[in-house]
Design a protein around this motif. Structure first.
Motif, PDB file in Angstrom:
ATOM      1  N   VAL A   1       0.857  -1.204   0.000  1.00  0.00           N
ATOM      2  CA  VAL A   1       0.000   0.000   0.000  1.00  0.00           C
ATOM      3  C   VAL A   1       0.888   1.247   0.000  1.00  0.00           C
ATOM      4  O   VAL A   1       0.659   2.189  -0.769  1.00  0.00           O
ATOM      5  CB  VAL A   1      -0.945   0.002   1.213  1.00  0.00           C
ATOM      6  CG1 VAL A   1      -1.725   1.323   1.265  1.00  0.00           C
ATOM      7  CG2 VAL A   1      -1.914  -1.172   1.153  1.00  0.00           C
ATOM      8  N   PHE A   2       1.910   1.262   0.859  1.00  0.00           N
ATOM      9  CA  PHE A   2       2.841   2.386   0.900  1.00  0.00           C
ATOM     10  C   PHE A   2       3.506   2.577  -0.464  1.00  0.00           C
ATOM     11  O   PHE A   2       3.651   3.704  -0.949  1.00  0.00           O
ATOM     12  CB  PHE A   2       3.915   2.141   1.966  1.00  0.00           C
ATOM     13  CG  PHE A   2       3.529   2.616   3.336  1.00  0.00           C
ATOM     14  CD1 PHE A   2       3.805   3.915   3.728  1.00  0.00           C
ATOM     15  CD2 PHE A   2       2.886   1.770   4.229  1.00  0.00           C
ATOM     16  CE1 PHE A   2       3.461   4.364   4.988  1.00  0.00           C
ATOM     17  CE2 PHE A   2       2.532   2.214   5.494  1.00  0.00           C
ATOM     18  CZ  PHE A   2       2.821   3.512   5.885  1.00  0.00           C
ATOM     19  N   ARG A   3       3.932   1.487  -1.080  1.00  0.00           N
ATOM     20  CA  ARG A   3       4.616   1.565  -2.373  1.00  0.00           C
ATOM     21  C   ARG A   3       3.672   2.129  -3.441  1.00  0.00           C
ATOM     22  O   ARG A   3       4.084   2.929  -4.281  1.00  0.00           O
ATOM     23  CB  ARG A   3       5.115   0.182  -2.781  1.00  0.00           C
ATOM     24  CG  ARG A   3       6.012   0.181  -4.013  1.00  0.00           C
ATOM     25  CD  ARG A   3       6.528  -1.220  -4.330  1.00  0.00           C
ATOM     26  NE  ARG A   3       7.376  -1.732  -3.266  1.00  0.00           N
ATOM     27  CZ  ARG A   3       7.018  -2.705  -2.422  1.00  0.00           C
ATOM     28  NH1 ARG A   3       5.819  -3.276  -2.532  1.00  0.00           N
ATOM     29  NH2 ARG A   3       7.836  -3.114  -1.492  1.00  0.00           N
TER      30      ARG A   3
ATOM     31  N   ILE B   1       7.893   5.181   5.376  1.00  0.00           N
ATOM     32  CA  ILE B   1       7.896   4.088   6.341  1.00  0.00           C
ATOM     33  C   ILE B   1       8.677   4.447   7.595  1.00  0.00           C
ATOM     34  O   ILE B   1       8.289   4.097   8.711  1.00  0.00           O
ATOM     35  CB  ILE B   1       8.461   2.814   5.701  1.00  0.00           C
ATOM     36  CG1 ILE B   1       7.518   2.327   4.595  1.00  0.00           C
ATOM     37  CG2 ILE B   1       8.669   1.714   6.721  1.00  0.00           C
ATOM     38  CD1 ILE B   1       8.031   1.144   3.819  1.00  0.00           C
ATOM     39  N   ASN B   2       9.800   5.187   7.420  1.00  0.00           N
ATOM     40  CA  ASN B   2      10.699   5.451   8.542  1.00  0.00           C
ATOM     41  C   ASN B   2      10.320   6.676   9.355  1.00  0.00           C
ATOM     42  O   ASN B   2      10.855   6.883  10.450  1.00  0.00           O
ATOM     43  CB  ASN B   2      12.140   5.603   8.041  1.00  0.00           C
ATOM     44  CG  ASN B   2      12.714   4.287   7.547  1.00  0.00           C
ATOM     45  OD1 ASN B   2      12.282   3.219   7.963  1.00  0.00           O
ATOM     46  ND2 ASN B   2      13.684   4.347   6.651  1.00  0.00           N
TER      47      ASN B   2
ATOM     48  N   GLY C   1      18.839   5.285   2.309  1.00  0.00           N
ATOM     49  CA  GLY C   1      18.734   3.882   1.923  1.00  0.00           C
ATOM     50  C   GLY C   1      19.955   3.090   2.323  1.00  0.00           C
ATOM     51  O   GLY C   1      19.852   1.953   2.804  1.00  0.00           O
ATOM     52  N   ALA C   2      21.142   3.685   2.147  1.00  0.00           N
ATOM     53  CA  ALA C   2      22.377   3.007   2.529  1.00  0.00           C
ATOM     54  C   ALA C   2      22.406   2.727   4.027  1.00  0.00           C
ATOM     55  O   ALA C   2      22.894   1.689   4.476  1.00  0.00           O
ATOM     56  CB  ALA C   2      23.578   3.849   2.120  1.00  0.00           C
ATOM     57  N   LYS C   3      21.866   3.669   4.820  1.00  0.00           N
ATOM     58  CA  LYS C   3      21.843   3.480   6.270  1.00  0.00           C
ATOM     59  C   LYS C   3      20.824   2.429   6.692  1.00  0.00           C
ATOM     60  O   LYS C   3      20.940   1.850   7.778  1.00  0.00           O
ATOM     61  CB  LYS C   3      21.523   4.804   6.965  1.00  0.00           C
ATOM     62  CG  LYS C   3      22.641   5.832   6.876  1.00  0.00           C
ATOM     63  CD  LYS C   3      22.269   7.109   7.624  1.00  0.00           C
ATOM     64  CE  LYS C   3      23.408   8.124   7.572  1.00  0.00           C
ATOM     65  NZ  LYS C   3      23.047   9.373   8.292  1.00  0.00           N
TER      66      LYS C   3
ATOM     67  N   PRO D   1       3.306  14.697  -4.569  1.00  0.00           N
ATOM     68  CA  PRO D   1       4.593  15.292  -4.976  1.00  0.00           C
ATOM     69  C   PRO D   1       5.513  14.241  -5.592  1.00  0.00           C
ATOM     70  O   PRO D   1       5.475  13.070  -5.216  1.00  0.00           O
ATOM     71  CB  PRO D   1       5.162  15.813  -3.652  1.00  0.00           C
ATOM     72  CG  PRO D   1       4.534  14.952  -2.597  1.00  0.00           C
ATOM     73  CD  PRO D   1       3.166  14.620  -3.109  1.00  0.00           C
ATOM     74  N   GLU D   2       6.345  14.649  -6.532  1.00  0.00           N
ATOM     75  CA  GLU D   2       7.242  13.713  -7.212  1.00  0.00           C
ATOM     76  C   GLU D   2       8.340  13.199  -6.291  1.00  0.00           C
ATOM     77  O   GLU D   2       8.833  12.094  -6.468  1.00  0.00           O
ATOM     78  CB  GLU D   2       7.868  14.388  -8.435  1.00  0.00           C
ATOM     79  CG  GLU D   2       6.862  14.696  -9.544  1.00  0.00           C
ATOM     80  CD  GLU D   2       7.537  15.285 -10.760  1.00  0.00           C
ATOM     81  OE1 GLU D   2       8.784  15.436 -10.732  1.00  0.00           O
ATOM     82  OE2 GLU D   2       6.837  15.596 -11.734  1.00  0.00           O
ATOM     83  N   GLU D   3       8.738  13.994  -5.306  1.00  0.00           N
ATOM     84  CA  GLU D   3       9.885  13.625  -4.473  1.00  0.00           C
ATOM     85  C   GLU D   3       9.519  12.713  -3.305  1.00  0.00           C
ATOM     86  O   GLU D   3      10.365  12.397  -2.468  1.00  0.00           O
ATOM     87  CB  GLU D   3      10.566  14.889  -3.920  1.00  0.00           C
ATOM     88  CG  GLU D   3       9.774  15.657  -2.861  1.00  0.00           C
ATOM     89  CD  GLU D   3       8.736  16.613  -3.450  1.00  0.00           C
ATOM     90  OE1 GLU D   3       8.104  17.351  -2.676  1.00  0.00           O
ATOM     91  OE2 GLU D   3       8.573  16.601  -4.677  1.00  0.00           O
ATOM     92  N   LEU D   4       8.269  12.257  -3.240  1.00  0.00           N
ATOM     93  CA  LEU D   4       7.849  11.411  -2.135  1.00  0.00           C
ATOM     94  C   LEU D   4       8.596  10.080  -2.168  1.00  0.00           C
ATOM     95  O   LEU D   4       8.592   9.374  -3.169  1.00  0.00           O
ATOM     96  CB  LEU D   4       6.340  11.156  -2.206  1.00  0.00           C
ATOM     97  CG  LEU D   4       5.714  10.453  -0.996  1.00  0.00           C
ATOM     98  CD1 LEU D   4       5.886  11.279   0.265  1.00  0.00           C
ATOM     99  CD2 LEU D   4       4.235  10.180  -1.253  1.00  0.00           C
ATOM    100  N   SER D   5       9.249   9.733  -1.069  1.00  0.00           N
ATOM    101  CA  SER D   5      10.062   8.523  -0.991  1.00  0.00           C
ATOM    102  C   SER D   5       9.391   7.477  -0.119  1.00  0.00           C
ATOM    103  O   SER D   5       8.940   7.782   0.999  1.00  0.00           O
ATOM    104  CB  SER D   5      11.452   8.856  -0.417  1.00  0.00           C
ATOM    105  OG  SER D   5      12.131   7.697   0.001  1.00  0.00           O
TER     106      SER D   5
END
Length: 472
Positions: free
Chosen positions: A198-200, A231-232, A376-378, A222-226
């Motif tokens: 759902v989040f994705r 989730i975090n 993401g790396a973290k 918005p386009e920049e929504l990650s």
């Protein structure tokens, strides 16, 4: 300690199964094409192993001859050596005549033999290298199919959340409001069943349609929504909205001692209006954060709380002292939504399992783009993170779901075109097929060392993240 052991045992069992079958894929195609497999090990065995079919006592136990060693102290080849290593982080097969993690350059310096990997046509070598990935992917689809056949599938469609969702501050700035019921995106109705899906779906959407006060409202995204941020974030971008009504009270806890009762509706907490249970938990989290920099005396003051509850159309103010863990001792009344229960016959389960597995793989591949961002790396985790996804009690349903997920991850990660991984070997084989030129052994040796270096660094980074999260 008991929870740790249960999680650790589930992780080791799952990884052992997946590694053995993955390496079994390489083994199968090697034997099929007459390539000699010198070793087949579950777990790694640097310096020593736990057990091997070439141990003298094992040979004596099964009445197998013990061959004489040559002047170098080596035994002549007498079939594949099967063994169990002592580092439970994977496993391997040692295939004769190829540059792999064994770095057996001495063998590669000898004249080419017909039973070696390097002596076989490129298409056979290609199948040998993709064998492990193929087995892991097929295994995942099979497990998902059997899980659906055994337990079926149950979920609550997001459109059935009549209480709507609770949104954090960022989501409300975009245009969402608490109580909105998710309906669709510009691609159609939201059919995702799992929270992550759902989040994705929301993160990838250009517009989201919600039901608000009986009307459909469209929100521009918005386009920049990650997805990672959604989730975090604390609180998360959105959660199922839970009414601020007390379902039960724990005797002897601060709530019971203050007079809190089942059926009470929490309308305010420490002077902040409460519209739902999610907002109440956000207030608790905010107070908890304040204690991180507070003195012991101030922490005690923060535990003193005022709660206003509505009871029989009248409001009552309760004074209470929360526990050091900021517990009050009550459960909220969860909404009762109709659950969709799907059951599958044996043959019906396979197309359903394939579709389910493909959806999991698509989601995982889609999320890979976040790995290359700073956050993401973290978020990358090692063995502690893997272990944490297993349930605290032994649950075969959850275990097989997690095993299938890990099988898909293992298949995808191994097919990446990184030297030392199966995908790296496949890349060089495809180059050979296209150009009809085989990379020389020295190049393959350096590529293998480079790839192994990358993998070691990634493993260190992932497990270091686990340590940092544990400590801080």
């Amino acid at each position: 300690m008991e929870v740790f052991l249960i999680k650790a045992l589930q992780m080791i069992l799952a990884l052992s199964l997946l590694v053995v079958l993955h390496e079994g894929g390489h083994f199968f195609f090697s034997k099929l094409f007459g390539v000699r497999v010198e070793k087949f090990y579950c777990f790694f065995d640097p310096w020593f192993h736990i057990i091997s079919t070439k141990d003298r006592w094992v040979r004596k136990l099964f009445n197998r001859p013990i061959p004489e060693k040559n002047e170098k102290g080596e035994e002549p080849y007498s079939g594949t050596e099967y063994g169990l290593g002592w580092i439970p982080l994977g496993g391997y097969v040692k295939i004769a005549g190829m540059i792999d993690e064994s770095m057996d350059t001495e063998q590669m310096a000898q004249p080419e033999q017909p039973w070696e990997f390097r002596a076989k046509p490129a298409w056979q070598r290609l199948l040998i290298m993709v064998g492990g990935v193929l087995v892991n992917f097929v295994l995942a689809l099979f497990i998902y199919s059997m899980v659906l056949y055994t337990w079926g599938d149950s979920y609550v469609p997001v459109q059935s959340y009549t209480q709507g969702m609770s949104f954090n501050e960022r989501a409300q700035e975009i245009g969402f409001k608490n109580g909105d019921i998710l309906l669709a995106t510009e691609k159609g109705e939201i059919t995702a069943r799992k929270t992550g899906d759902v989040f994705r779906t929301i993160a990838d959407a250009k517009t989201v349609t919600v039901k608000r006060d009986g009307k459909d409202v469209t929100i521009d995204m918005p386009e920049e929504l990650s997805l990672l941020d959604m989730i975090n974030e604390v609180p998360q971008f959105m959660e199922m909205q839970i009414p601020n009504v007390v379902d039960s009270v724990v005797a002897g806890m601060p709530g019971a001692e203050a007079g809190l009762k089942a059926g009470d509706k929490i309308v305010a907490f420490n002077g902040h209006a409460i519209g739902n249970y999610n907002e109440f938990m956000n207030e608790i989290a905010r107070i908890n954060d304040q204690t991180l920099e507070a003195t012991a005396e101030d922490s005690l003051k923060l535990r003193h709380a005022t709660m206003v509850v509505e009871r029989a159309s009248e409001c009552d103010t309760l004074q209470l002292v929360m526990t050091p863990e900021f517990k009050i001792g009550f459960t909220a009344k969860l909404p009762e939504y109709e659950t969709v229960k799907l059951e599958y016959g044996f043959f019906e389960a396979f197309p359903a399992g394939i579709a389910y597995g493909w959806n999991v793989l698509s989601g995982y591949v889609s999320d890979m783009k976040y790995v290359f961002t700073k956050k993401g790396a973290k978020s990358v985790g090692g063995f502690a993170t893997i272990g944490s996804i297993f349930p605290a009690s032994w649950d075969w349903h959850a275990f097989w779901n997690m095993t299938a997920l890990l099988s898909i991850i293992l298949a995808f990660m191994n097919i990446l075109p990184i030297p030392a991984l199966d995908g790296g070997h496949v890349l060089f084989l495809l180059w050979e097929v296209i150009t009809r030129r085989k990379p020389n052994d020295k190049f393959m040796e350096y590529a293998q060392m480079f790839g192994m270096g990358i993998l070691f660094l990634l493993m260190i980074w992932a497990n270091l993240n686990d340590v940092i999260r544990f400590l801080f």
